[in-house]
Design a protein around this motif. Structure first.
Motif, PDB file in Angstrom:
ATOM      1  N   GLN A  30     -17.528 -94.801 -34.102  1.00 38.13           N
ATOM      2  CA  GLN A  30     -16.676 -95.942 -34.441  1.00 38.13           C
ATOM      3  C   GLN A  30     -17.489 -97.222 -34.598  1.00 38.13           C
ATOM      4  OE1 GLN A  30     -13.380 -95.577 -35.264  1.00 38.13           O
ATOM      5  NE2 GLN A  30     -14.006 -93.437 -35.109  1.00 38.13           N
ATOM      6  N   GLY A  31     -18.818 -97.139 -34.540  1.00 32.22           N
ATOM      7  CA  GLY A  31     -19.690 -98.303 -34.689  1.00 32.22           C
ATOM      8  C   GLY A  31     -19.733 -98.786 -36.126  1.00 32.22           C
ATOM      9  N   SER A  32     -20.470 -99.852 -36.315  1.00 36.08           N
ATOM     10  CA  SER A  32     -20.632-100.400 -37.661  1.00 36.08           C
ATOM     11  C   SER A  32     -22.115-100.543 -37.954  1.00 36.08           C
ATOM     12  CB  SER A  32     -19.933-101.755 -37.758  1.00 36.08           C
ATOM     13  OG  SER A  32     -20.041-102.258 -39.064  1.00 36.08           O
ATOM     14  N   PRO A  33     -22.681 -99.782 -38.876  1.00 35.56           N
ATOM     15  CA  PRO A  33     -21.998 -98.775 -39.684  1.00 35.56           C
ATOM     16  C   PRO A  33     -21.770 -97.495 -38.887  1.00 35.56           C
ATOM     17  CG  PRO A  33     -24.313 -98.776 -40.231  1.00 35.56           C
ATOM     18  CD  PRO A  33     -24.104 -99.882 -39.220  1.00 35.56           C
ATOM     19  N   PRO A  34     -20.738 -96.722 -39.262  1.00 37.56           N
ATOM     20  CA  PRO A  34     -20.499 -95.466 -38.543  1.00 37.56           C
ATOM     21  C   PRO A  34     -21.642 -94.478 -38.763  1.00 37.56           C
ATOM     22  CG  PRO A  34     -18.955 -95.736 -40.375  1.00 37.56           C
ATOM     23  CD  PRO A  34     -19.784 -96.969 -40.318  1.00 37.56           C
ATOM     24  N   LYS A  35     -21.923 -93.684 -37.727  1.00 40.32           N
ATOM     25  CA  LYS A  35     -22.952 -92.644 -37.825  1.00 40.32           C
ATOM     26  C   LYS A  35     -22.296 -91.287 -37.605  1.00 40.32           C
ATOM     27  CE  LYS A  35     -26.867 -95.418 -36.411  1.00 40.32           C
ATOM     28  NZ  LYS A  35     -27.962 -95.585 -35.461  1.00 40.32           N
ATOM     29  N   PRO A  36     -22.854 -90.225 -38.211  1.00 37.57           N
ATOM     30  CA  PRO A  36     -22.269 -88.894 -38.005  1.00 37.57           C
ATOM     31  C   PRO A  36     -22.440 -88.447 -36.557  1.00 37.57           C
ATOM     32  CG  PRO A  36     -24.332 -88.727 -39.223  1.00 37.57           C
ATOM     33  CD  PRO A  36     -24.028 -90.189 -39.077  1.00 37.57           C
ATOM     34  N   LEU A  37     -21.488 -87.656 -36.101  1.00 37.55           N
ATOM     35  CA  LEU A  37     -21.524 -87.124 -34.746  1.00 37.55           C
ATOM     36  C   LEU A  37     -21.701 -85.614 -34.785  1.00 37.55           C
ATOM     37  CD1 LEU A  37     -18.515 -89.072 -33.188  1.00 37.55           C
ATOM     38  CD2 LEU A  37     -20.957 -89.579 -32.920  1.00 37.55           C
ATOM     39  N   GLY A  38     -22.411 -85.107 -33.814  1.00 35.10           N
ATOM     40  CA  GLY A  38     -22.579 -83.675 -33.639  1.00 35.10           C
ATOM     41  C   GLY A  38     -22.284 -83.324 -32.197  1.00 35.10           C
ATOM     42  N   SER A  39     -22.489 -82.073 -31.846  1.00 31.53           N
ATOM     43  CA  SER A  39     -22.345 -81.607 -30.471  1.00 31.53           C
ATOM     44  C   SER A  39     -23.678 -81.038 -30.018  1.00 31.53           C
ATOM     45  CB  SER A  39     -21.263 -80.528 -30.379  1.00 31.53           C
ATOM     46  OG  SER A  39     -19.990 -81.057 -30.620  1.00 31.53           O
ATOM     47  N   MET A  40     -24.130 -81.442 -28.808  1.00 33.19           N
ATOM     48  CA  MET A  40     -25.386 -80.948 -28.246  1.00 33.19           C
ATOM     49  C   MET A  40     -25.077 -80.056 -27.045  1.00 33.19           C
ATOM     50  SD  MET A  40     -28.776 -82.932 -26.838  1.00 33.19           S
ATOM     51  CE  MET A  40     -27.914 -83.748 -25.506  1.00 33.19           C
ATOM     52  N   HIS A  41     -25.609 -78.833 -27.076  1.00 33.10           N
ATOM     53  CA  HIS A  41     -25.403 -77.904 -25.976  1.00 33.10           C
ATOM     54  C   HIS A  41     -26.081 -78.454 -24.723  1.00 33.10           C
ATOM     55  CE1 HIS A  41     -25.654 -74.147 -23.622  1.00 33.10           C
ATOM     56  NE2 HIS A  41     -24.502 -73.897 -24.251  1.00 33.10           N
ATOM     57  N   LYS A  42     -25.372 -78.446 -23.624  1.00 30.10           N
ATOM     58  CA  LYS A  42     -25.875 -79.051 -22.381  1.00 30.10           C
ATOM     59  C   LYS A  42     -27.153 -78.382 -21.878  1.00 30.10           C
ATOM     60  CE  LYS A  42     -21.423 -80.723 -20.686  1.00 30.10           C
ATOM     61  NZ  LYS A  42     -20.347 -80.541 -19.695  1.00 30.10           N
ATOM     62  N   LYS A  43     -27.290 -77.063 -22.029  1.00 32.00           N
ATOM     63  CA  LYS A  43     -28.468 -76.364 -21.511  1.00 32.00           C
ATOM     64  C   LYS A  43     -29.589 -76.243 -22.542  1.00 32.00           C
ATOM     65  CE  LYS A  43     -26.017 -73.761 -17.998  1.00 32.00           C
ATOM     66  NZ  LYS A  43     -25.582 -72.457 -17.521  1.00 32.00           N
ATOM     67  N   SER A  44     -29.262 -75.751 -23.729  1.00 30.20           N
ATOM     68  CA  SER A  44     -30.310 -75.481 -24.717  1.00 30.20           C
ATOM     69  C   SER A  44     -30.707 -76.720 -25.521  1.00 30.20           C
ATOM     70  CB  SER A  44     -29.852 -74.393 -25.687  1.00 30.20           C
ATOM     71  OG  SER A  44     -28.838 -74.893 -26.553  1.00 30.20           O
ATOM     72  N   LYS A  45     -29.856 -77.753 -25.503  1.00 35.86           N
ATOM     73  CA  LYS A  45     -30.065 -78.999 -26.276  1.00 35.86           C
ATOM     74  C   LYS A  45     -29.931 -78.780 -27.784  1.00 35.86           C
ATOM     75  CE  LYS A  45     -30.974 -81.124 -22.441  1.00 35.86           C
ATOM     76  NZ  LYS A  45     -29.835 -81.482 -21.645  1.00 35.86           N
ATOM     77  N   GLU A  46     -29.467 -77.599 -28.228  1.00 33.62           N
ATOM     78  CA  GLU A  46     -29.241 -77.353 -29.652  1.00 33.62           C
ATOM     79  C   GLU A  46     -28.116 -78.262 -30.144  1.00 33.62           C
ATOM     80  OE1 GLU A  46     -28.215 -73.738 -32.738  1.00 33.62           O
ATOM     81  OE2 GLU A  46     -27.643 -73.507 -30.651  1.00 33.62           O
ATOM     82  N   ILE A  47     -28.307 -78.825 -31.336  1.00 38.42           N
ATOM     83  CA  ILE A  47     -27.314 -79.729 -31.921  1.00 38.42           C
ATOM     84  C   ILE A  47     -26.653 -79.035 -33.099  1.00 38.42           C
ATOM     85  CG2 ILE A  47     -26.950 -81.943 -33.079  1.00 38.42           C
ATOM     86  CD1 ILE A  47     -29.379 -82.991 -31.537  1.00 38.42           C
ATOM     87  N   ILE A  48     -25.320 -79.144 -33.164  1.00 37.91           N
ATOM     88  CA  ILE A  48     -24.578 -78.576 -34.283  1.00 37.91           C
ATOM     89  C   ILE A  48     -23.718 -79.659 -34.933  1.00 37.91           C
ATOM     90  CG2 ILE A  48     -24.529 -76.246 -33.327  1.00 37.91           C
ATOM     91  CD1 ILE A  48     -21.579 -76.820 -32.574  1.00 37.91           C
ATOM     92  N   PHE A  49     -23.385 -79.426 -36.195  1.00 31.55           N
ATOM     93  CA  PHE A  49     -22.507 -80.329 -36.934  1.00 31.55           C
ATOM     94  C   PHE A  49     -21.552 -79.469 -37.737  1.00 31.55           C
ATOM     95  CE2 PHE A  49     -21.218 -82.501 -40.766  1.00 31.55           C
ATOM     96  CZ  PHE A  49     -20.833 -83.735 -40.295  1.00 31.55           C
ATOM     97  N   PRO A  50     -20.269 -79.828 -37.789  1.00 30.74           N
ATOM     98  CA  PRO A  50     -19.609 -80.959 -37.146  1.00 30.74           C
ATOM     99  C   PRO A  50     -19.427 -80.695 -35.659  1.00 30.74           C
ATOM    100  CG  PRO A  50     -17.986 -79.635 -38.316  1.00 30.74           C
ATOM    101  CD  PRO A  50     -19.335 -79.039 -38.615  1.00 30.74           C
ATOM    102  N   PRO A  51     -19.060 -81.745 -34.915  1.00 28.53           N
ATOM    103  CA  PRO A  51     -18.896 -81.575 -33.473  1.00 28.53           C
ATOM    104  C   PRO A  51     -17.680 -80.713 -33.147  1.00 28.53           C
ATOM    105  CG  PRO A  51     -18.136 -83.745 -34.135  1.00 28.53           C
ATOM    106  CD  PRO A  51     -18.760 -83.108 -35.349  1.00 28.53           C
ATOM    107  N   PHE A  52     -17.721 -80.095 -31.966  1.00 27.49           N
ATOM    108  CA  PHE A  52     -16.562 -79.341 -31.494  1.00 27.49           C
ATOM    109  C   PHE A  52     -15.407 -80.291 -31.239  1.00 27.49           C
ATOM    110  CE2 PHE A  52     -19.714 -76.122 -30.206  1.00 27.49           C
ATOM    111  CZ  PHE A  52     -19.112 -75.005 -30.748  1.00 27.49           C
ATOM    112  N   ALA A  53     -14.204 -79.846 -31.518  1.00 26.22           N
ATOM    113  CA  ALA A  53     -13.002 -80.615 -31.181  1.00 26.22           C
ATOM    114  C   ALA A  53     -12.849 -80.620 -29.662  1.00 26.22           C
ATOM    115  CB  ALA A  53     -11.779 -79.988 -31.838  1.00 26.22           C
ATOM    116  N   GLN A  54     -12.251 -81.666 -29.131  1.00 29.84           N
ATOM    117  CA  GLN A  54     -12.084 -81.804 -27.675  1.00 29.84           C
ATOM    118  C   GLN A  54     -11.280 -80.650 -27.071  1.00 29.84           C
ATOM    119  OE1 GLN A  54     -13.813 -83.717 -26.055  1.00 29.84           O
ATOM    120  NE2 GLN A  54     -14.194 -85.586 -27.189  1.00 29.84           N
ATOM    121  N   ASP A  55     -10.361 -80.061 -27.855  1.00 29.80           N
ATOM    122  CA  ASP A  55      -9.532 -78.984 -27.313  1.00 29.80           C
ATOM    123  C   ASP A  55     -10.139 -77.594 -27.540  1.00 29.80           C
ATOM    124  OD1 ASP A  55      -9.135 -78.981 -30.038  1.00 29.80           O
ATOM    125  OD2 ASP A  55      -6.949 -78.885 -29.935  1.00 29.80           O
ATOM    126  N   SER A  56     -11.374 -77.528 -28.035  1.00 27.00           N
ATOM    127  CA  SER A  56     -12.051 -76.251 -28.231  1.00 27.00           C
ATOM    128  C   SER A  56     -12.420 -75.653 -26.872  1.00 27.00           C
ATOM    129  CB  SER A  56     -13.328 -76.459 -29.055  1.00 27.00           C
ATOM    130  OG  SER A  56     -14.135 -75.295 -28.998  1.00 27.00           O
TER     131      SER A  56
END
Length: 118
Positions: free
Chosen positions: A10-36
């Motif tokens: 929600q910043g200006s300019p907006p930046k893309p968001l991904g999800s980072m696995h807590k253990k492996s630190k692997e990043i994926i895009f798009p991010p997981f939905a909160q209800d996943s």
């Protein structure tokens, strides 16, 4: 600008968001939905929106459609191994290795705009 909230910061300019696995630190895009069911294993990660063109093709729609040719491609973001597919916007033709800025787009969700070097 109407952008998908879970996909962009929600910043200006907006930046893309991904999800980072807590253990492996692997990043994926798009991010997981909160209800996943997997969301608890991942943290929201802001991604660097500047990437390098990995591969592309130019689409030539039928002349009857009235649509001009356009380029689509895969752009590698520096947050390895994030490779994102999208519409390429540039003057002239794209080239492998060109730098692109990922930006929100109301029609496609995101586009890649070529960064012109001085």
């Amino acid at each position: 600008m109407d952008i998908t909230p879970h996909y962009w910061s929600q910043g200006s300019p907006p930046k893309p968001l991904g999800s980072m696995h807590k253990k492996s630190k692997e990043i994926i895009f798009p991010p997981f939905a909160q209800d996943s069911p997997l969301a608890n294993d991942y943290l929201c990660q802001e991604l660097n929106p500047i990437g390098t063109l990995y591969s592309y093709t130019v689409i030539h729609p039928s002349l009857k459609s009235g649509i001009q040719p356009y380029a689509i491609g895969f752009v590698d973001l520096p947050d390895f191994p994030v490779r994102i597919f999208g519409r390429l916007i540039q003057s002239g033709g794209p080239a492998i290795g060109d730098q692109y800025l990922m930006k929100p787009d109301t029609e496609f969700g995101h586009i890649f705009e070529k960064i012109n070097k001085p």
